[in-house]
Design a protein around this motif. Sequence first.
Motif, PDB file in Angstrom:
ATOM      1  N   ALA A  34     -12.873   0.722   2.302  1.00 35.07           N
ATOM      2  CA  ALA A  34     -12.473   0.446   0.363  1.00 35.07           C
ATOM      3  C   ALA A  34     -12.227  -0.953   0.448  1.00 35.07           C
ATOM      4  O   ALA A  34     -11.877  -1.735   1.295  1.00 35.07           O
ATOM      5  N   TYR A  36     -10.192  -3.473  -2.532  1.00 40.57           N
ATOM      6  CA  TYR A  36      -9.204  -3.525  -3.316  1.00 40.57           C
ATOM      7  C   TYR A  36      -9.248  -4.949  -4.043  1.00 40.57           C
ATOM      8  O   TYR A  36      -9.405  -5.889  -3.511  1.00 40.57           O
ATOM      9  N   GLN A  38      -6.113  -7.350  -6.161  1.00 46.33           N
ATOM     10  CA  GLN A  38      -4.642  -7.519  -6.207  1.00 46.33           C
ATOM     11  C   GLN A  38      -4.375  -8.844  -7.084  1.00 46.33           C
ATOM     12  O   GLN A  38      -4.880  -9.625  -6.603  1.00 46.33           O
ATOM     13  N   ALA A  43       0.198  -4.060  -8.540  1.00 43.95           N
ATOM     14  CA  ALA A  43      -0.414  -3.327  -7.313  1.00 43.95           C
ATOM     15  C   ALA A  43      -1.779  -3.350  -7.136  1.00 43.95           C
ATOM     16  O   ALA A  43      -2.547  -3.878  -8.145  1.00 43.95           O
ATOM     17  N   PRO A  44      -2.191  -3.322  -6.059  1.00 44.62           N
ATOM     18  CA  PRO A  44      -3.675  -3.447  -5.739  1.00 44.62           C
ATOM     19  C   PRO A  44      -4.450  -2.183  -6.634  1.00 44.62           C
ATOM     20  O   PRO A  44      -3.766  -1.158  -7.025  1.00 44.62           O
ATOM     21  N   LEU A  46      -8.180  -0.065  -6.689  1.00 43.90           N
ATOM     22  CA  LEU A  46      -9.350   0.217  -5.936  1.00 43.90           C
ATOM     23  C   LEU A  46     -10.670  -0.176  -6.750  1.00 43.90           C
ATOM     24  O   LEU A  46     -10.862   0.269  -7.815  1.00 43.90           O
ATOM     25  N   TYR A  87      -8.831  -7.226  -0.593  1.00 43.04           N
ATOM     26  CA  TYR A  87      -8.416  -6.816   0.611  1.00 43.04           C
ATOM     27  C   TYR A  87      -9.569  -5.719   0.947  1.00 43.04           C
ATOM     28  O   TYR A  87      -9.884  -4.801   0.062  1.00 43.04           O
ATOM     29  N   GLN A  89     -10.077  -2.013   3.719  1.00 46.77           N
ATOM     30  CA  GLN A  89      -9.197  -1.410   4.283  1.00 46.77           C
ATOM     31  C   GLN A  89     -10.324  -0.150   4.891  1.00 46.77           C
ATOM     32  O   GLN A  89     -11.023   0.143   4.376  1.00 46.77           O
ATOM     33  N   PHE A  98      -5.418  -2.557   6.865  1.00 47.69           N
ATOM     34  CA  PHE A  98      -6.156  -3.606   5.845  1.00 47.69           C
ATOM     35  C   PHE A  98      -6.569  -4.861   6.445  1.00 47.69           C
ATOM     36  O   PHE A  98      -5.904  -5.106   7.444  1.00 47.69           O
ATOM     37  N   GLN A 100      -6.638  -8.989   6.114  1.00 49.33           N
ATOM     38  CA  GLN A 100      -5.626  -9.896   5.858  1.00 49.33           C
ATOM     39  C   GLN A 100      -5.417 -10.505   4.419  1.00 49.33           C
ATOM     40  O   GLN A 100      -4.841 -11.199   3.947  1.00 49.33           O
TER      41      GLN A 100
ATOM     42  N   LEU B  45      -1.321  -6.922   2.538  1.00 46.89           N
ATOM     43  CA  LEU B  45      -0.922  -5.183   2.575  1.00 46.89           C
ATOM     44  C   LEU B  45      -0.813  -4.713   4.006  1.00 46.89           C
ATOM     45  O   LEU B  45      -1.611  -5.319   4.713  1.00 46.89           O
ATOM     46  N   TYR B  95       4.846   0.444  -1.824  1.00 46.22           N
ATOM     47  CA  TYR B  95       4.236   1.056  -2.672  1.00 46.22           C
ATOM     48  C   TYR B  95       3.827   2.622  -2.063  1.00 46.22           C
ATOM     49  O   TYR B  95       3.661   2.673  -0.938  1.00 46.22           O
ATOM     50  N   GLY B 102     -10.181   5.994  -0.115  1.00 53.50           N
ATOM     51  CA  GLY B 102      -9.483   4.846  -0.354  1.00 53.50           C
ATOM     52  C   GLY B 102      -8.244   5.320  -1.371  1.00 53.50           C
ATOM     53  O   GLY B 102      -8.149   6.419  -1.799  1.00 53.50           O
ATOM     54  N   PHE B 103      -7.395   4.258  -1.589  1.00 50.62           N
ATOM     55  CA  PHE B 103      -6.297   4.650  -2.439  1.00 50.62           C
ATOM     56  C   PHE B 103      -6.527   4.548  -3.638  1.00 50.62           C
ATOM     57  O   PHE B 103      -6.515   3.345  -4.316  1.00 50.62           O
ATOM     58  N   ASP B 104      -6.625   5.667  -4.624  1.00 55.49           N
ATOM     59  CA  ASP B 104      -7.150   5.476  -5.882  1.00 55.49           C
ATOM     60  C   ASP B 104      -6.158   5.237  -6.819  1.00 55.49           C
ATOM     61  O   ASP B 104      -6.409   4.625  -7.996  1.00 55.49           O
ATOM     62  N   TRP B 106      -1.882   3.790  -7.106  1.00 53.61           N
ATOM     63  CA  TRP B 106      -0.658   3.164  -6.757  1.00 53.61           C
ATOM     64  C   TRP B 106       0.417   3.177  -7.653  1.00 53.61           C
ATOM     65  O   TRP B 106       0.303   3.078  -8.668  1.00 53.61           O
ATOM     66  N   GLY B 107       1.804   3.175  -7.247  1.00 53.66           N
ATOM     67  CA  GLY B 107       3.001   3.224  -7.968  1.00 53.66           C
ATOM     68  C   GLY B 107       2.982   1.555  -8.186  1.00 53.66           C
ATOM     69  O   GLY B 107       2.306   0.614  -7.755  1.00 53.66           O
TER      70      GLY B 107
END
Lengths: 107, 116
Positions: A34, A36, A38, A43-44, A46, A87, A89, A98, A100, B45, B95, B102-104, B106-107
Amino acid sequence: DIQMTQSPSTLSASVGDRVTITCRASQSINNWLAWYQQKSGEAPKLLISQASSLESGVPSRFSGGGSGTEFTLTISSLQPDDFATYYCQQYNSYSRTFGQGTKVEIK
Amino acid sequence: EVQLLESGGGLVQPGGSLRLSCAASGFTFHIYAMNWVRQAPGKGLEWVSATSGSGVSTYYADSVKGRFTISRDNSKNTLYLQMNSLRAEDTAIYYCAKARGGFDYWGLGTLVTVSS
């Protein structure tokens, strides 16, 4: 654990440039990757899953490629809103490591 | 609309404990694996921990194994992270994130500061 290495760490580019970020895995992760975005203080978000599948609402100027251990994120024409940190992942294993990060800066 | 809202962060002394919570809404909570991810000030992260939808399976980064415990209450649509033996290097925004590959989602994160 699977290690993820991104390059470059920082990228200076201008609006309209085509930019590519590379992510390498220490072992094969198939397509379980994945990307991301940011922005500072947020927050990141997707962008891409399964190496090349664009998430809903993400502009088509973003694209992902690769498989196995080497992957790329390409922005075809950089826009002002794209200056951020990116990023990768892996999710081939439950240790969801992840990279760096790659900071895309204004040139 | 999917929402994740973390709480429970704050200032704690080295060696102390904190329990983070993440209240989830807008999706069928018990179906999805959930994760905690942290970000130290000015750093990248770091995945911390994951739990399966049922809560039966749990996973941890080596950096927190034996000190942190992830859990969930599917009746309350809430994810938890119990953090013990805290160290200065645990200082970060924490978070919670919903996993769909994937992480779709997030808080907004909750800040944990470990300092004397």
